[in-house]
Design a protein around this motif. Structure first.
Motif, PDB file in Angstrom:
ATOM      1  N   LYS A 272       0.811  -1.214   0.000  1.00  0.00           N
ATOM      2  CA  LYS A 272       0.000   0.000   0.000  1.00  0.00           C
ATOM      3  C   LYS A 272       0.845   1.266   0.000  1.00  0.00           C
ATOM      4  CE  LYS A 272      -4.012  -2.089   2.262  1.00  0.00           C
ATOM      5  NZ  LYS A 272      -4.963  -2.020   3.397  1.00  0.00           N
ATOM      6  N   CYS A 273       2.158   1.137   0.165  1.00  0.00           N
ATOM      7  CA  CYS A 273       3.037   2.303   0.145  1.00  0.00           C
ATOM      8  C   CYS A 273       3.320   2.687  -1.304  1.00  0.00           C
ATOM      9  CB  CYS A 273       4.346   1.997   0.877  1.00  0.00           C
ATOM     10  SG  CYS A 273       4.112   1.466   2.586  1.00  0.00           S
ATOM     11  N   GLU A 274       3.097   3.948  -1.642  1.00  0.00           N
ATOM     12  CA  GLU A 274       3.202   4.385  -3.028  1.00  0.00           C
ATOM     13  C   GLU A 274       4.607   4.191  -3.587  1.00  0.00           C
ATOM     14  OE1 GLU A 274       2.288   5.870  -6.763  1.00  0.00           O
ATOM     15  OE2 GLU A 274       1.086   5.004  -5.157  1.00  0.00           O
ATOM     16  N   ALA A 275       5.639   4.528  -2.796  1.00  0.00           N
ATOM     17  CA  ALA A 275       7.010   4.379  -3.283  1.00  0.00           C
ATOM     18  C   ALA A 275       7.325   2.925  -3.594  1.00  0.00           C
ATOM     19  CB  ALA A 275       7.993   4.932  -2.249  1.00  0.00           C
ATOM     20  N   THR A 276       6.896   2.023  -2.710  1.00  0.00           N
ATOM     21  CA  THR A 276       7.134   0.595  -2.936  1.00  0.00           C
ATOM     22  C   THR A 276       6.350   0.104  -4.136  1.00  0.00           C
ATOM     23  OG1 THR A 276       7.438   0.296  -0.554  1.00  0.00           O
ATOM     24  CG2 THR A 276       7.043  -1.676  -1.868  1.00  0.00           C
ATOM     25  N   ARG A 277       5.127   0.591  -4.278  1.00  0.00           N
ATOM     26  CA  ARG A 277       4.288   0.170  -5.406  1.00  0.00           C
ATOM     27  C   ARG A 277       4.934   0.568  -6.738  1.00  0.00           C
ATOM     28  NH1 ARG A 277      -1.571   1.159  -3.859  1.00  0.00           N
ATOM     29  NH2 ARG A 277      -0.757   3.257  -3.638  1.00  0.00           N
ATOM     30  N   SER A 278       5.524   1.742  -6.791  1.00  0.00           N
ATOM     31  CA  SER A 278       6.192   2.190  -8.016  1.00  0.00           C
ATOM     32  C   SER A 278       7.385   1.310  -8.336  1.00  0.00           C
ATOM     33  CB  SER A 278       6.640   3.646  -7.862  1.00  0.00           C
ATOM     34  OG  SER A 278       5.530   4.499  -7.740  1.00  0.00           O
ATOM     35  N   LEU A 279       8.147   0.931  -7.302  1.00  0.00           N
ATOM     36  CA  LEU A 279       9.296   0.056  -7.527  1.00  0.00           C
ATOM     37  C   LEU A 279       8.856  -1.322  -7.995  1.00  0.00           C
ATOM     38  CD1 LEU A 279      11.533   0.961  -4.463  1.00  0.00           C
ATOM     39  CD2 LEU A 279      11.959   1.519  -6.848  1.00  0.00           C
ATOM     40  N   LYS A 280       7.784  -1.845  -7.384  1.00  0.00           N
ATOM     41  CA  LYS A 280       7.281  -3.149  -7.805  1.00  0.00           C
ATOM     42  C   LYS A 280       6.801  -3.104  -9.253  1.00  0.00           C
ATOM     43  CE  LYS A 280       5.918  -5.130  -3.353  1.00  0.00           C
ATOM     44  NZ  LYS A 280       4.858  -5.808  -2.603  1.00  0.00           N
ATOM     45  N   PHE A 281       6.174  -1.995  -9.620  1.00  0.00           N
ATOM     46  CA  PHE A 281       5.707  -1.845 -10.998  1.00  0.00           C
ATOM     47  C   PHE A 281       6.893  -1.809 -11.961  1.00  0.00           C
ATOM     48  CE2 PHE A 281       4.576   0.798 -14.644  1.00  0.00           C
ATOM     49  CZ  PHE A 281       3.425   0.161 -15.085  1.00  0.00           C
ATOM     50  N   ALA A 293       2.117  -6.284 -13.322  1.00  0.00           N
ATOM     51  CA  ALA A 293       2.146  -4.822 -13.352  1.00  0.00           C
ATOM     52  C   ALA A 293       0.736  -4.256 -13.336  1.00  0.00           C
ATOM     53  CB  ALA A 293       2.907  -4.349 -14.588  1.00  0.00           C
ATOM     54  N   ALA A 294      -0.186  -4.904 -14.043  1.00  0.00           N
ATOM     55  CA  ALA A 294      -1.566  -4.415 -14.106  1.00  0.00           C
ATOM     56  C   ALA A 294      -2.216  -4.421 -12.720  1.00  0.00           C
ATOM     57  CB  ALA A 294      -2.374  -5.265 -15.074  1.00  0.00           C
ATOM     58  N   LYS A 295      -1.822  -5.344 -11.869  1.00  0.00           N
ATOM     59  CA  LYS A 295      -2.398  -5.418 -10.528  1.00  0.00           C
ATOM     60  C   LYS A 295      -1.980  -4.234  -9.658  1.00  0.00           C
ATOM     61  CE  LYS A 295      -2.563 -10.479 -10.552  1.00  0.00           C
ATOM     62  NZ  LYS A 295      -2.053 -11.724  -9.931  1.00  0.00           N
ATOM     63  N   LEU A 296      -0.973  -3.510 -10.090  1.00  0.00           N
ATOM     64  CA  LEU A 296      -0.472  -2.373  -9.316  1.00  0.00           C
ATOM     65  C   LEU A 296      -1.057  -1.052  -9.791  1.00  0.00           C
ATOM     66  CD1 LEU A 296       3.232  -3.577  -9.255  1.00  0.00           C
ATOM     67  CD2 LEU A 296       1.684  -3.521  -7.294  1.00  0.00           C
ATOM     68  N   VAL A 297      -2.034  -1.113 -10.688  1.00  0.00           N
ATOM     69  CA  VAL A 297      -2.693   0.083 -11.211  1.00  0.00           C
ATOM     70  C   VAL A 297      -4.096   0.177 -10.614  1.00  0.00           C
ATOM     71  CG1 VAL A 297      -3.521   1.271 -13.260  1.00  0.00           C
ATOM     72  CG2 VAL A 297      -1.381  -0.019 -13.357  1.00  0.00           C
TER      73      VAL A 297
END
Length: 598
Positions: A272-281, A293-297
């Protein structure tokens, strides 16, 4: 199984059964009593060991009463057990520590070892303040204690949120041989844009045993031109990798192109952390895991809409088929609705203007058009181009820039500047068809337009005066003059200078941009509106749209005045040339100031 083995197994089972039965039949407090006796035994042994060690230190200090290092070691031993909030606290050690410290002060008041020992008990601001005071009198100290003083003071500033001073002192300590502050020193050099020095410092430094320093080295290496520098630092001490922040480690893997390792490191980190989500994407995109990647949008996540929009555009460009996935469909619907809204937005002004024109004609009032070839259709087209084309081009060329537009946190980079350059040129090309029918004189002017040069300068001076007055008044009122617009312009200037130098920066920000905006607002919008309503209203409406488009509330009146001045120049000369000159002059000076500051 032979008979003996069977008998042994049977006896073992019987013994286990009897043992369990006895345990079950023991008194309820048996376990607690045993635990208490065990704790008491350990505490007794600890106290005995403490007494023996302290006695040995006391004997050593009596034999060498002038040994400062030994005296400090005795106090440091007491310090380890004298913290009442510590796990290893021992009764009596706290009072003994106070007495030991007082003896140090009285016997060796100016000794570096004593001063450094006392600094060990300080933290943050206290440590930084005490260290700075000692640095003023530590010029004659031997190198080792001075190096330690620099290191401790640096850490005090670091925990006191003063990274610049912390890095400056860390660099001095490292140059004197301190390995533990290499990360902070390298980060300081990076912040000073001395990337070659930072790379050389990291390359020549011995491996660190300090987990915090290892993490600092990796973080500094990530800013170096070498994409594998961060990973190299990460792997220098494999046994300390667990102490490096997962996001920092993931960035090191991502820069080196090891997307699988980045995904592994981030697997169980906060989704749920935006910075981590961007890195995972980014890791998923690099590994071509488009489904992941689609699951992170999630464009319904309003607080982080800008980041999700950037990810949506990136994924849509790389894998269009993902648009039909459940998480991408809402984004597609939102984007289409947003584009439709932008397409219809000019009608808020132009449709009422059309009906107002009909009413005026019924009363016998005929408006004189600024440019006969320009009507409301072309005005609508020009406004739609200005609103839609740059945004779509940015989404295609550099989706990350969309996040900058929505969040207002533009990061300076040559890539971002290149994207905006392409967007501006594309928009200018798209608007050209709406100018068909306009004459050369209406673009470049004639002698009448040339004779207005002094008026252009006068208006420019008035704009400067207005801007200065607004800045003074708003500063006095406590208004924050920094906005998303000012941050974006500053980032564009820095990115342009990085990409092609000052001339390219001036070309896009002080020429192409102003030409496009003047064509749209003083050409198409003013030209279309003036066919249906009076010049006064037409000029005010186009100036209002011009000011609103810049999204800079503290300077709204400034942009509105520029729009009014530009419209008046067009009315007076029948040409766009003077208003373009005013706009170019204004932007050139602003960009020049930013380039000079940079």
């Amino acid at each position: 199984m032979d008979t003996r083995a069977a008998l042994r197994a049977l006896c073992a089972s019987a013994a286990l059964f009897i043992g369990l039965a006895q345990a079950a039949g023991s008194p309820p407090d048996f376990a607690a009593a045993e635990a208490g006796r065990a704790i008491a035994k350990v505490e007794e042994a600890t106290q005995h060991a403490y007494d023996e060690a302290l006695a040995a230190l006391d004997a050593a200090t009596k034999q060498a009463p002038g040994d400062i290092g030994l005296a400090v070691s005795r106090c440091r031993f007491l310090q380890f057990y004298g913290d009442p909030e510590g796990v290893r606290w021992i009764s009596g050690a706290e009072d003994a520590l106070a007495s030991c410290t007082q003896q140090l002060r009285e016997r060796w008041p100016n000794a570096p070892q004593v001063a450094l020992f006392e600094m060990e008990t300080l933290f943050g601001e206290e440590a930084a303040t005490r260290g700075e005071a000692l640095l003023k009198v530590a010029d004659q100290w031997p190198a080792p204690p001075r190096r330690e003083l620099l290191s401790q003071t640096s850490m005090g500033h670091e925990f006191n949120d003063n990274p610049e001073r912390a890095g400056e002192l860390a660099l001095m300590a490292v140059r004197m041989g301190d390995v533990s502050r290499t990360g902070a020193a390298a980060q300081y050099l990076v912040n000073q844009k001395k990337l070659d020095e930072a790379a050389d410092l990291l390359a020549k430094a011995a491996p660190s045993e300090n987990p915090m320093d290892v993490a600092g080295r990796v973080k500094a290496a990530l800013a170096l031109p070498d994409p594998k520098a961060g990973l190299a630092e990460l792997r220098r001490k494999p046994e300390l990798m667990e102490y490096v922040d997962h996001e920092v480690a993931a960035r090191a893997y991502l820069r080196a192109g090891d997307f699988a390792s980045a995904q592994r490191v981030l697997k169980n980190v906060c989704i749920k952390c935006e910075a981590t989500r961007s890195l995972k994407f980014e890791a998923a995109m690099g590994a071509r895991d488009y489904a992941g990647a689609a699951k992170l949008v999630d464009l319904t996540d309003r607080p982080n809409f800008a980041g999700h929009l950037s990810r949506f555009a990136t994924l849509a460009m790389a894998a269009p088929l993902t648009l039909v996935s459940p998480t991408m469909l809402p984004g597609l619907a939102i984007c289409l609705a947003w584009l439709l809204l932008l397409l219809l937005a000019p009608g808020v002004v132009l449709v009422p203007a059309h009906y107002r024109g009909l009413a005026r004609r019924l009363k016998g009032k005929v408006s004189e058009p600024m440019f006969p070839a320009i009507g409301l259709k072309r005005a609508w087209y020009g406004a739609a181009v200005a609103l839609i084309v740059p945004m779509v081009v940015l989404m295609l060329v550099r989706p990350e820039a969309m996040a900058d537009l929505f969040s207002g946190n533009a990061a300076a980079s040559a890539q971002m500047f290149r994207a905006f350059l392409i967007a501006e040129i594309t928009a200018l090309v798209f608007v050209v068809p709406a100018l068909v029918g306009m004459t050369r004189r209406q673009f470049l002017g004639d002698r009448t337009a040339l004779r207005t040069w002094w008026i252009v300068l006068l208006m420019w001076g008035a704009l400067i005066a207005l801007g200065w007055v607004l800045a003074v008044v708003q500063t006095w009122m406590g208004v924050n003059l920094e906005t998303a617009q000012t941050r974006m312009v500053a980032a564009m200037v820095e990115g342009g200078e990085e990409l092609g130098g000052p001339m390219l920066t001036l070309l896009i920000l002080a020429l192409i941009g102003p030409v496009f905006e003047e064509v749209v607002f003083r050409g198409l919008m003013l030209g279309g509106l003036s066919r249906h309503i009076s010049f006064g209203w037409a000029n005010a409406l186009q100036a209002l749209g011009f000011a609103a488009m810049h999204d800079d509330p503290p300077r709204f009146l400034y942009y509105f005045a520029m729009g009014l001045f530009g419209g008046w120049l067009v009315k007076r000369t029948g040409s766009l040339a003077p208003t373009i000159a005013l706009h170019v002059l204004n932007n050139a000076v602003a960009v020049g100031v930013l380039l000079g500051v940079g």
